[in-house]
Design a protein around this motif. Structure first.
Motif, PDB file in Angstrom:
ATOM      1  N   ALA A 154     -69.548  28.169  42.570  1.00 30.54           N
ATOM      2  CA  ALA A 154     -68.798  27.131  43.281  1.00 30.54           C
ATOM      3  C   ALA A 154     -69.511  25.780  43.202  1.00 30.54           C
ATOM      4  O   ALA A 154     -68.870  24.740  43.011  1.00 30.54           O
TER       5      ALA A 154
ATOM      6  N   THR B  20     -68.919  24.496  39.483  1.00 35.62           N
ATOM      7  CA  THR B  20     -67.583  23.985  39.163  1.00 35.62           C
ATOM      8  C   THR B  20     -67.266  22.720  39.966  1.00 35.62           C
ATOM      9  O   THR B  20     -66.627  21.799  39.450  1.00 35.62           O
ATOM     10  N   ALA B  21     -67.747  22.669  41.212  1.00 38.51           N
ATOM     11  CA  ALA B  21     -67.522  21.470  42.021  1.00 38.51           C
ATOM     12  C   ALA B  21     -68.319  20.284  41.464  1.00 38.51           C
ATOM     13  O   ALA B  21     -67.831  19.147  41.453  1.00 38.51           O
TER      14      ALA B  21
ATOM     15  N   HIS C   6     -63.953  25.273  46.460  1.00 46.00           N
ATOM     16  CA  HIS C   6     -64.082  26.144  45.287  1.00 46.00           C
ATOM     17  C   HIS C   6     -64.486  27.562  45.709  1.00 46.00           C
ATOM     18  O   HIS C   6     -63.973  28.546  45.177  1.00 46.00           O
TER      19      HIS C   6
ATOM     20  N   SER D 269     -62.055  31.389  45.650  1.00 43.90           N
ATOM     21  CA  SER D 269     -62.447  32.498  44.776  1.00 43.90           C
ATOM     22  C   SER D 269     -61.955  33.833  45.347  1.00 43.90           C
ATOM     23  O   SER D 269     -62.097  34.104  46.539  1.00 43.90           O
TER      24      SER D 269
END
Length: 224
Positions: free
Chosen positions: A29, A32-33, A82, A86
């Motif tokens: 997370a 990707t963030a 994010h 998930s």
């Protein structure tokens, strides 16, 4: 009892590193963030510096590396978004079901107090079919660990009287969380997910175990 450690009248748990291994979930997370916000790959995670720290401190660290600390709060919220989206649960660590069933059978109050977000804890409990009814996350405190507020707040939720804190066990894997438990006047019990036995004892852990499974076995023997 061995080591002059009283039998617990209540048991409090950290989440990450004690109940679950969620590093991959969290770092994915963060990664990707970070890419979404800064359009570049995230630097490696500094375990020794940031493990067990609050998400806001972690967000600040990565924003500083990206050259814009002013985005810390936005990055923190984006990472949480994010993480919460998930569908993949974190890995359950050994002994969680066993120790929780034991505590329920013996009517020993217990719950989770974590620097993770409440929604992540809630989602993980549902995904892993855990029976924790009381849990607090980073949104529930003004001051995250190592401040004692997390465990003091959970003890209040569980209706534990302050004079009994000296008989409350707190399972922790980090120095940050161990400090929080100690400052709350409770008994830190180390789980060796992150640090060595020597490190956890030096930080204040009264007892140490490889996982909750060994802790469950110990409690059973002591209460036989």
């Amino acid at each position: 009892m061995k080591n002059n450690t009283p039998f617990p009248i209540a048991v409090l748990f950290d989440f990450d590193g004690v109940v679950v291994d969620s590093f991959e979930s969290h770092f994915h997370a963060w990664k990707t963030a970070f890419y979404e916000m800064f359009q570049k790959n995230i630097p490696p995670f500094p375990h020794e510096k940031l493990s067990g720290k609050s998400p806001l401190l972690i967000a600040e660290y990565f924003c500083e590396l990206a050259g814009d600390v002013s985005k810390t709060e936005d990055f923190f919220h984006l990472k949480a978004k994010h993480l919460h989206e998930s569908g993949t649960p974190p890995k359950l660590l050994p002994g969680v079901h066993e120790i929780q069933n034991y505590l329920k059978e013996h009517n020993i109050p217990h719950g989770i107090a974590s620097n993770a977000t409440r929604k992540f804890i809630k989602n993980s409990i549902a995904q892993l079919s855990l029976g924790f009814e009381k849990y607090l996350g980073i949104e529930d405190y003004q001051y995250p660990k190592p401040h004692p507020e997390a465990y003091l707040s959970l003890a209040k939720e569980l209706q534990i009287k302050p004079e009994n804190y000296k008989n409350v066990w707190v399972f922790e894997d980090s120095i940050t969380g161990t400090t929080s438990a100690k400052e709350a006047g409770m008994i830190p019990i180390g789980i060796l997910t992150l640090n060595s036995e020597a490190t956890m004892k030096k930080a204040g852990s009264r007892l140490v175990f490889p996982s909750l499974f060994e802790a469950w076995q110990y409690i059973q023997l002591q209460n036989a």
